[in-house]
Design a protein around this motif. Structure first.
Motif, PDB file in Angstrom:
ATOM      1  N   SER A   1       9.299 -12.488   1.914  1.00 34.78           N
ATOM      2  CA  SER A   1       7.966 -13.025   2.190  1.00 34.78           C
ATOM      3  C   SER A   1       7.924 -14.531   1.959  1.00 34.78           C
ATOM      4  CB  SER A   1       6.921 -12.353   1.290  1.00 34.78           C
ATOM      5  OG  SER A   1       6.742 -11.001   1.646  1.00 34.78           O
ATOM      6  N   ASP A   2       6.909 -15.175   2.552  1.00 34.42           N
ATOM      7  CA  ASP A   2       6.713 -16.596   2.282  1.00 34.42           C
ATOM      8  C   ASP A   2       5.879 -16.759   1.008  1.00 34.42           C
ATOM      9  OD1 ASP A   2       3.967 -16.252   2.930  1.00 34.42           O
ATOM     10  OD2 ASP A   2       4.335 -16.746   5.033  1.00 34.42           O
ATOM     11  N   THR A   3       5.637 -17.988   0.621  1.00 33.50           N
ATOM     12  CA  THR A   3       4.958 -18.260  -0.651  1.00 33.50           C
ATOM     13  C   THR A   3       3.574 -17.623  -0.712  1.00 33.50           C
ATOM     14  OG1 THR A   3       6.146 -20.363  -0.846  1.00 33.50           O
ATOM     15  CG2 THR A   3       4.167 -20.087  -2.198  1.00 33.50           C
ATOM     16  N   GLY A   4       2.824 -17.727   0.367  1.00 34.73           N
ATOM     17  CA  GLY A   4       1.481 -17.153   0.383  1.00 34.73           C
ATOM     18  C   GLY A   4       1.501 -15.644   0.261  1.00 34.73           C
TER      19      GLY A   4
ATOM     20  N   TRP B   1       9.926  -0.335 -12.561  1.00 37.43           N
ATOM     21  CA  TRP B   1      10.660  -1.197 -13.483  1.00 37.43           C
ATOM     22  C   TRP B   1      11.520  -2.231 -12.752  1.00 37.43           C
ATOM     23  CZ3 TRP B   1      15.908  -1.767 -13.538  1.00 37.43           C
ATOM     24  CH2 TRP B   1      16.665  -0.796 -12.867  1.00 37.43           C
ATOM     25  N   MET B   2      12.117  -1.863 -11.618  1.00 34.22           N
ATOM     26  CA  MET B   2      12.981  -2.818 -10.929  1.00 34.22           C
ATOM     27  C   MET B   2      12.171  -3.969 -10.345  1.00 34.22           C
ATOM     28  SD  MET B   2      15.877  -2.270  -7.956  1.00 34.22           S
ATOM     29  CE  MET B   2      16.811  -1.119  -8.954  1.00 34.22           C
ATOM     30  N   LEU B   3      10.999  -3.661  -9.812  1.00 32.91           N
ATOM     31  CA  LEU B   3      10.122  -4.706  -9.284  1.00 32.91           C
ATOM     32  C   LEU B   3       9.715  -5.670 -10.394  1.00 32.91           C
ATOM     33  CD1 LEU B   3       8.221  -5.926  -7.084  1.00 32.91           C
ATOM     34  CD2 LEU B   3       6.497  -4.270  -7.857  1.00 32.91           C
ATOM     35  N   THR B   4       9.209  -5.130 -11.502  1.00 29.61           N
ATOM     36  CA  THR B   4       8.727  -6.008 -12.567  1.00 29.61           C
ATOM     37  C   THR B   4       9.875  -6.754 -13.240  1.00 29.61           C
ATOM     38  OG1 THR B   4       8.699  -4.098 -14.075  1.00 29.61           O
ATOM     39  CG2 THR B   4       6.626  -4.690 -13.003  1.00 29.61           C
ATOM     40  N   TYR B   5      11.039  -6.108 -13.350  1.00 25.54           N
ATOM     41  CA  TYR B   5      12.179  -6.811 -13.955  1.00 25.54           C
ATOM     42  C   TYR B   5      12.615  -7.993 -13.098  1.00 25.54           C
ATOM     43  CZ  TYR B   5      16.865  -8.146 -15.251  1.00 25.54           C
ATOM     44  OH  TYR B   5      17.964  -8.896 -15.592  1.00 25.54           O
ATOM     45  N   GLU B   6      12.762  -7.775 -11.796  1.00 20.78           N
ATOM     46  CA  GLU B   6      13.224  -8.854 -10.921  1.00 20.78           C
ATOM     47  C   GLU B   6      12.228 -10.011 -10.890  1.00 20.78           C
ATOM     48  OE1 GLU B   6      16.261  -9.290  -8.834  1.00 20.78           O
ATOM     49  OE2 GLU B   6      16.667  -8.141 -10.636  1.00 20.78           O
ATOM     50  N   LEU B   7      10.934  -9.703 -10.885  1.00 17.62           N
ATOM     51  CA  LEU B   7       9.935 -10.773 -10.890  1.00 17.62           C
ATOM     52  C   LEU B   7       9.921 -11.495 -12.238  1.00 17.62           C
ATOM     53  CD1 LEU B   7       6.950  -9.186  -8.917  1.00 17.62           C
ATOM     54  CD2 LEU B   7       8.924 -10.470  -8.077  1.00 17.62           C
TER      55      LEU B   7
ATOM     56  N   GLU C   1       0.815  -1.219   0.000  1.00 16.53           N
ATOM     57  CA  GLU C   1       0.000   0.000   0.000  1.00 16.53           C
ATOM     58  C   GLU C   1       0.847   1.265   0.000  1.00 16.53           C
ATOM     59  OE1 GLU C   1      -2.547  -0.414   3.364  1.00 16.53           O
ATOM     60  OE2 GLU C   1      -3.973  -1.743   2.322  1.00 16.53           O
ATOM     61  N   SER C   2       2.113   1.151   0.393  1.00 15.56           N
ATOM     62  CA  SER C   2       2.996   2.322   0.380  1.00 15.56           C
ATOM     63  C   SER C   2       3.319   2.769  -1.039  1.00 15.56           C
ATOM     64  CB  SER C   2       4.302   2.011   1.119  1.00 15.56           C
ATOM     65  OG  SER C   2       5.138   1.153   0.342  1.00 15.56           O
ATOM     66  N   LEU C   3       3.131   1.861  -2.021  1.00 16.89           N
ATOM     67  CA  LEU C   3       3.434   2.129  -3.432  1.00 16.89           C
ATOM     68  C   LEU C   3       4.917   2.441  -3.652  1.00 16.89           C
ATOM     69  CD1 LEU C   3       0.331   4.309  -4.430  1.00 16.89           C
ATOM     70  CD2 LEU C   3       0.603   1.817  -4.536  1.00 16.89           C
ATOM     71  N   ASP C   4       5.752   1.989  -2.739  1.00 16.40           N
ATOM     72  CA  ASP C   4       7.198   2.194  -2.820  1.00 16.40           C
ATOM     73  C   ASP C   4       7.820   0.981  -3.505  1.00 16.40           C
ATOM     74  OD1 ASP C   4      10.005   2.039  -2.149  1.00 16.40           O
ATOM     75  OD2 ASP C   4       9.666   3.561  -0.630  1.00 16.40           O
ATOM     76  N   CYS C   5       8.402   1.188  -4.680  1.00 14.88           N
ATOM     77  CA  CYS C   5       8.920   0.080  -5.483  1.00 14.88           C
ATOM     78  C   CYS C   5       9.902  -0.790  -4.700  1.00 14.88           C
ATOM     79  CB  CYS C   5       9.585   0.629  -6.741  1.00 14.88           C
ATOM     80  SG  CYS C   5      10.378  -0.631  -7.765  1.00 14.88           S
ATOM     81  N   LEU C   6      10.909  -0.174  -4.083  1.00 13.65           N
ATOM     82  CA  LEU C   6      11.937  -0.957  -3.397  1.00 13.65           C
ATOM     83  C   LEU C   6      11.403  -1.617  -2.132  1.00 13.65           C
ATOM     84  CD1 LEU C   6      15.141   1.218  -3.843  1.00 13.65           C
ATOM     85  CD2 LEU C   6      14.528  -0.897  -5.000  1.00 13.65           C
ATOM     86  N   ALA C   7      10.488  -0.951  -1.431  1.00 11.86           N
ATOM     87  CA  ALA C   7       9.893  -1.569  -0.244  1.00 11.86           C
ATOM     88  C   ALA C   7       9.081  -2.797  -0.639  1.00 11.86           C
ATOM     89  CB  ALA C   7       9.018  -0.561   0.493  1.00 11.86           C
ATOM     90  N   ILE C   8       8.352  -2.708  -1.744  1.00 11.31           N
ATOM     91  CA  ILE C   8       7.549  -3.850  -2.209  1.00 11.31           C
ATOM     92  C   ILE C   8       8.462  -4.986  -2.656  1.00 11.31           C
ATOM     93  CG2 ILE C   8       5.859  -4.627  -3.913  1.00 11.31           C
ATOM     94  CD1 ILE C   8       4.820  -1.704  -3.957  1.00 11.31           C
ATOM     95  N   LEU C   9       9.507  -4.657  -3.415  1.00  3.96           N
ATOM     96  CA  LEU C   9      10.433  -5.689  -3.887  1.00  3.96           C
ATOM     97  C   LEU C   9      11.138  -6.370  -2.719  1.00  3.96           C
ATOM     98  CD1 LEU C   9      11.964  -7.209  -6.076  1.00  3.96           C
ATOM     99  CD2 LEU C   9      13.512  -5.242  -6.282  1.00  3.96           C
ATOM    100  N   THR C  10      11.569  -5.589  -1.730  1.00  2.00           N
ATOM    101  CA  THR C  10      12.243  -6.170  -0.567  1.00  2.00           C
ATOM    102  C   THR C  10      11.279  -7.026   0.242  1.00  2.00           C
ATOM    103  OG1 THR C  10      13.668  -4.208  -0.484  1.00  2.00           O
ATOM    104  CG2 THR C  10      13.679  -5.644   1.441  1.00  2.00           C
TER     105      THR C  10
ATOM    106  N   PRO D   1      20.160 -10.312  -6.312  1.00  3.55           N
ATOM    107  CA  PRO D   1      20.579 -11.674  -6.686  1.00  3.55           C
ATOM    108  C   PRO D   1      20.001 -12.767  -5.798  1.00  3.55           C
ATOM    109  CG  PRO D   1      22.450 -10.166  -6.680  1.00  3.55           C
ATOM    110  CD  PRO D   1      21.296  -9.427  -6.072  1.00  3.55           C
ATOM    111  N   SER D   2      19.715 -12.438  -4.531  1.00  9.06           N
ATOM    112  CA  SER D   2      19.225 -13.464  -3.613  1.00  9.06           C
ATOM    113  C   SER D   2      17.760 -13.807  -3.838  1.00  9.06           C
ATOM    114  CB  SER D   2      19.423 -12.999  -2.165  1.00  9.06           C
ATOM    115  OG  SER D   2      18.760 -11.765  -1.943  1.00  9.06           O
ATOM    116  N   LEU D   3      17.065 -13.043  -4.699  1.00  8.62           N
ATOM    117  CA  LEU D   3      15.662 -13.330  -4.980  1.00  8.62           C
ATOM    118  C   LEU D   3      15.568 -14.577  -5.848  1.00  8.62           C
ATOM    119  CD1 LEU D   3      12.686 -12.448  -4.793  1.00  8.62           C
ATOM    120  CD2 LEU D   3      13.045 -11.112  -6.879  1.00  8.62           C
ATOM    121  N   ALA D   4      14.723 -15.506  -5.427  1.00  3.92           N
ATOM    122  CA  ALA D   4      14.560 -16.739  -6.207  1.00  3.92           C
ATOM    123  C   ALA D   4      13.133 -17.244  -6.054  1.00  3.92           C
ATOM    124  CB  ALA D   4      15.544 -17.797  -5.734  1.00  3.92           C
TER     125      ALA D   4
END
Length: 375
Positions: free
Chosen positions: A310-313, A338-344, A296-305, A372-375
């Protein structure tokens, strides 16, 4: 800073100070946030030429237009952080520097240091600097303009005092002594106004052998201070794991979650991301409600982090937001995330993305990863 950089800076100060009587420190007000995009062509080809050809498809106007595009066609301000911004900064400030010939000075990005023989010369330097900046619609931050008598110490007084204090601390440093040391750094801040002293103090403390309870006290005190001194958050890293073992992970997680939720509500991306990193480091987890607040913060890096930790759910709950961004009709909204959508996309969570230029595919094919640790 390595030894070579320290040696260059120290010797430079000593040599430039020789014969000078007054040191001038000056800083441009909100430099990157107020840099006028039209001033890039002004600096490159001259104000008269740039203004007379502003509507023509010329290379310097292409640069101007590209910078405007990054900010929804706004002409004031450029992004802080990218290396390209430093290049544009140098284009303009090299022209400013040319108007200061005859003075002995150096500049680090937008911070000026001048070595003058009299106070009159020092004041002339500031006036000439203001005039040179005004040509490009820039101004000085007068609250940071300082005149100091020379010679004086190479390092600021607060650095010298912290160094003296840390040398006489008995090892292992006990909790009470650590708190006194941090309080000493806070007192120096009240005198000098430079918040870097507290961060410097934490790093100095990390280099000392410490009592097994000290890290717990240092971290909890640090978490108390971060709302006023956010720059110390990275400096807590050497103490965090041991603090979790002593204070208890649940106690630290509760404090970190409080900092995280406060940070996302105040658009403090740096604090929010560090809080999530520390929660994961000590073996904690993010509650569903906290993840929702990050989205809800609409902050790209906060959402990506948040997605990273986060867990699977919880990740399944974040993905609909990312998919809405892909389909957003406004290209600026898509670029904002762009960073959020690129990493996903890179990790396979998004099968398709709005990639008009093909840059996502180029980045992915070349193994570029911003998390890099995102998987």
């Amino acid at each position: 800073m390595n030894y070579g950089e320290w040696q260059t800076r120290t010797l430079g100060h000593i040599r430039e100070s020789f014969g000078a009587k007054v040191l001038v420190k000056a800083d441009i007000a909100n430099f990157f946030g107020s840099l006028y995009t039209h001033s890039i062509p002004w600096a490159l080809v001259g104000i008269k030429t740039a203004k007379s050809t502003i509507k023509q498809p010329l290379w310097y106007n292409d640069l101007d237009n590209a910078l405007q595009f990054c900010k929804r066609r706004e002409t004031n301000g450029i992004a802080v952080g990218p290396g390209t911004s430093n290049i544009f900064a140098e284009i303009v400030l090299e022209k400013v520097d040319e108007d200061l010939k005859g003075y002995l000075f150096h500049r680090y990005i937008d911070d000026y240091t001048a070595f003058c023989t009299t106070i009159e010369e020092a004041r002339r330097f500031v006036r000439d600097l203001e005039r040179a900046l005004a040509k490009f619609k820039l101004t000085l931050n007068h609250s940071k303009t300082r005149f100091s008598d020379l010679p004086h110490s190479v390092s600021p007084d607060w650095v010298l005092q912290i160094r003296r204090k840390i040398r006489v601390l008995d090892e292992p440093v006990r909790p009470g002594a650590a708190v006194d040391f941090i309080d000493f750094a806070l007192l120096l801040f009240e005198i000098s106004g430079d918040p870097n002293g507290l961060k410097y103090a934490y790093r100095a403390l990390a280099s000392k052998d410490r009592h097994y309870w000290t890290d717990s006290v240092v971290v909890e005190y640090g978490l108390l201070l971060v709302s006023r001194f956010p720059s110390i958050v990275p400096a807590l890293l050497p103490f965090m794991l041991n603090a979790a073992n002593r204070s208890g992970r649940l106690i630290l997680q509760e404090k970190l979650l409080s900092i995280l939720e406060d940070s996302v509500s105040r658009d403090r991306t740096d604090l929010a991301c560090w809080a999530m990193y520390y929660i994961d480091l000590i073996g904690g987890s993010l509650p569903d409600e906290t993840v929702r607040k990050c989205v809800e913060s609409l902050d790209c890096l906060a959402i990506l982090t948040a997605f990273r930790f986060s867990d699977t759910g919880q990740r399944k709950a974040i993905l609909p937001f990312a998919r809405r961004i892909i389909g957003a009709p406004d290209i600026h909204d898509r670029h904002r995330y762009w960073m959020l959508t690129y990493e996903l996309y890179r990790c396979g969570y998004l099968k398709t993305v709005a990639d008009e230029t093909g840059i996502f595919k180029v980045l992915s094919n070349n193994g570029v990863a911003f998390m890099p640790s995102l998987a």
